[in-house]
Design a protein around this motif. Structure first.
Motif, short mmCIF file in Angstrom:
data_model
loop_
_atom_site.label_atom_id
_atom_site.label_comp_id
_atom_site.label_asym_id
_atom_site.label_seq_id
_atom_site.Cartn_x
_atom_site.Cartn_y
_atom_site.Cartn_z
N GLY A 146 1.67 4.68 -4.85
CA GLY A 146 2.49 5.97 -4.83
C GLY A 146 2.40 6.92 -3.89
N GLY A 147 2.71 6.80 -2.62
CA GLY A 147 2.77 7.78 -1.77
C GLY A 147 1.56 7.85 -0.99
N ASN A 148 1.80 8.09 0.20
CA ASN A 148 0.52 8.18 1.15
C ASN A 148 -0.35 9.64 1.19
OD1 ASN A 148 -1.48 8.26 3.36
ND2 ASN A 148 0.21 7.36 5.03
N PRO A 149 -1.33 9.72 0.58
CA PRO A 149 -2.31 10.78 0.48
C PRO A 149 -2.59 11.49 1.60
CG PRO A 149 -3.67 8.96 -0.04
CD PRO A 149 -2.39 8.30 0.11
N PHE A 150 -2.67 10.84 2.63
CA PHE A 150 -2.91 11.40 3.86
C PHE A 150 -1.97 11.88 4.93
CE2 PHE A 150 -6.25 8.53 2.65
CZ PHE A 150 -7.54 9.27 2.89
N GLY A 151 -0.59 11.67 4.32
CA GLY A 151 0.46 12.11 5.03
C GLY A 151 0.89 11.34 6.08
N ALA A 152 2.04 11.51 6.85
CA ALA A 152 2.58 10.66 7.85
C ALA A 152 1.70 10.67 9.08
CB ALA A 152 3.93 11.10 8.22
N ASN A 198 -3.12 -12.97 1.04
CA ASN A 198 -4.39 -12.57 0.87
C ASN A 198 -4.64 -11.19 1.18
OD1 ASN A 198 -7.17 -12.41 0.65
ND2 ASN A 198 -7.56 -14.19 1.90
N ASN A 199 -5.18 -10.36 0.18
CA ASN A 199 -5.47 -8.63 0.74
C ASN A 199 -6.80 -8.79 1.35
OD1 ASN A 199 -2.87 -7.86 0.10
ND2 ASN A 199 -3.48 -7.63 -2.12
N ASP A 200 -7.81 -9.69 1.53
CA ASP A 200 -8.94 -9.76 2.02
C ASP A 200 -8.82 -10.00 3.72
OD1 ASP A 200 -11.47 -10.09 3.03
OD2 ASP A 200 -12.40 -10.71 1.34
N TYR A 201 -8.74 -8.71 4.36
CA TYR A 201 -8.36 -8.96 5.71
C TYR A 201 -9.58 -9.51 6.51
CZ TYR A 201 -4.74 -5.51 4.65
OH TYR A 201 -3.48 -4.89 4.49
N TYR A 202 -10.79 -9.35 5.99
CA TYR A 202 -11.88 -10.12 6.67
C TYR A 202 -11.84 -11.60 6.44
CZ TYR A 202 -14.17 -5.39 7.37
OH TYR A 202 -14.62 -4.32 7.68
N GLN A 203 -11.50 -12.14 5.21
CA GLN A 203 -11.41 -13.40 4.90
C GLN A 203 -10.16 -14.20 5.86
OE1 GLN A 203 -9.96 -14.93 0.97
NE2 GLN A 203 -12.14 -15.29 0.78
N ILE A 204 -9.24 -13.28 5.83
CA ILE A 204 -8.05 -13.83 6.49
C ILE A 204 -8.37 -14.31 8.13
CG2 ILE A 204 -5.82 -13.08 7.61
CD1 ILE A 204 -5.39 -11.53 4.89
N GLN A 227 -12.49 1.73 8.92
CA GLN A 227 -13.20 2.43 8.06
C GLN A 227 -12.55 2.94 6.71
OE1 GLN A 227 -14.42 6.20 9.97
NE2 GLN A 227 -15.93 6.72 8.28
N THR A 228 -11.14 3.24 6.81
CA THR A 228 -10.48 3.45 5.39
C THR A 228 -10.38 2.11 4.83
OG1 THR A 228 -9.10 4.82 7.06
CG2 THR A 228 -8.04 4.25 4.90
N TYR A 229 -9.95 1.16 5.41
CA TYR A 229 -9.86 -0.25 4.64
C TYR A 229 -11.36 -0.57 3.94
CZ TYR A 229 -9.71 -5.30 3.62
OH TYR A 229 -9.87 -6.22 2.77
N ASP A 230 -12.32 -0.32 4.59
CA ASP A 230 -13.69 -0.60 4.08
C ASP A 230 -13.68 0.36 2.79
OD1 ASP A 230 -14.16 -2.59 5.71
OD2 ASP A 230 -15.46 -1.37 6.97
N GLN A 231 -13.31 1.49 2.76
CA GLN A 231 -13.36 2.41 1.68
C GLN A 231 -12.36 2.35 0.55
OE1 GLN A 231 -13.23 6.60 2.86
NE2 GLN A 231 -13.93 7.45 0.87
N PHE A 232 -11.32 1.94 1.03
CA PHE A 232 -9.98 2.23 -0.05
C PHE A 232 -9.55 0.61 -0.46
CE2 PHE A 232 -9.99 6.42 1.50
CZ PHE A 232 -10.36 7.11 0.25
N GLY A 233 -9.80 -0.18 0.61
CA GLY A 233 -9.32 -1.58 0.37
C GLY A 233 -7.86 -1.85 0.83
N GLY A 291 1.40 3.11 -0.24
CA GLY A 291 -0.22 3.51 0.07
C GLY A 291 -0.78 4.18 -1.20
N MET A 292 -1.78 3.50 -1.80
CA MET A 292 -2.63 4.16 -2.67
C MET A 292 -1.91 4.43 -3.90
SD MET A 292 -5.68 4.59 -1.37
CE MET A 292 -6.73 5.56 -2.29
#
Length: 296
Positions: free
Chosen positions: A79-85, A2-8, A62-68, A76-77
């Motif tokens: 094909g690669g982490n857009p925010f860097g390591a 399940n990818n809904d962390y709140y539901q989990i 906050q990131t999860y609420d915005q991007f899931g 991440g997102m």
């Protein structure tokens, strides 16, 4: 998974940090591999640990609420982490394989893969205080010890033998099932036997107390057993079934800090299945008066 962390975690999207932590703690103890060795529990445990690591961190939440959840998956997102390591996804996304921890007990030596997320005992340290006992990937031997409910509430000392050496372990008042104690070169995992009467919710105690329906109508005094001893409680006239009454400070001592939780009494009203002819006549008379005048 399940990818809904709140539901989990079984919480709403507006849940507070404390509510999220409480929900995780309950589920982690339920599905922890030391207590539940089924394959289904293992997968469920991975889910709740992963969900808490995200929702338990304000920035990651906050990131999860915005991007899931996609932001925290491998790559991440998409094909690669857009925010860097070093960004908010560090340690979850990126191009490399996520590192894993393996936990093993001193009893069976079996391992458990937490799916790229931290060992839950590191999270348990947030509940019970102190630094992580692992020192990164270094492991300390872990032993389980069983104590009864009141020993956990009041604290106790247990004599054990570890590696052929007799030891006395002091267990502080207020520990709960799954509490972790550092002892010399070892970690002690506490397993608490449930009580037949007391139900524990955090540092609060809940008990069910039965009274006859006649006592609920006219009021009565009730002697209630608490972990601090017996107290007499006044039950007011007209008390309804499942009414909750609070005894402030009569719960479990805080394991770190001062004060106690509360004791909550849930009133269970007993209605007799068999009554005498005289009792029936009185009840019918009461019912007749009620029909004429109402309840009040």
């Amino acid at each position: 998974m399940n990818n809904d962390y709140y539901q989990i975690l079984g919480v709403g999207k507006t849940a507070t940090a404390e509510e999220i932590k409480k929900a995780y703690r309950k589920l982690a103890l339920q599905y922890h591999p030391d207590r539940n060795k089924t394959k289904e529990a293992e997968e469920r445990f991975k889910e709740v640990t992963k969900a808490y690591e995200v929702l338990g961190d304000a920035q990651k939440r906050q990131t999860y609420d915005q991007f899931g959840a996609a932001a925290f998956e491998q790559g991440g997102m998409g094909g690669g982490n857009p925010f860097g390591a070093g960004g908010p996804f560090g340690g979850f996304g990126g191009q490399g394989n996520p590192f894993t921890y393996t936990y093993s007990t001193g009893s069976d030596g079996g391992g458990f893969d937490f799916g790229g997320f931290s060992d839950p005992f590191e999270i348990f340290e947030q509940f019970f205080g102190g630094a992580s006992p692992f020192g990164g990937r270094n492991r300390r031997p872990v032993y389980s010890i069983a104590i009864d409910f009141l020993e956990a509430v009041k604290g106790t000392q247990k004599k054990v033998t570890i590696d052929g050496k007799a030891q006395t372990i002091k267990i502080p008042a207020g520990v709960d099932n799954g509490s972790r104690i550092r002892f010399e070169a070892y970690d002690i995992l506490v397993e608490v036997t449930p009580h037949k009467k007391f139900m524990r919710e955090g540092y609060d105690i809940v008990t069910n107390e039965e009274i006859l329906f006649t006592k609920a109508i006219v009021g009565t005094e009730l002697e209630v057993e608490t972990v601090e001893g017996k107290v007499t409680v006044r039950i007011p006239a007209g008390t309804q079934p499942d009414t909750m009454m609070r005894l402030k400070g009569k719960g479990v001592p805080h394991v770190r800090g001062s004060g106690n939780g509360d004791h909550y009494i849930r009133i269970k009203v007993i209605i007799p299945k068999n009554i005498t002819k005289k009792q029936r006549e009185l009840l019918e008379e009461f019912e007749g008066e009620k029909s004429k005048k109402g309840w009040f």
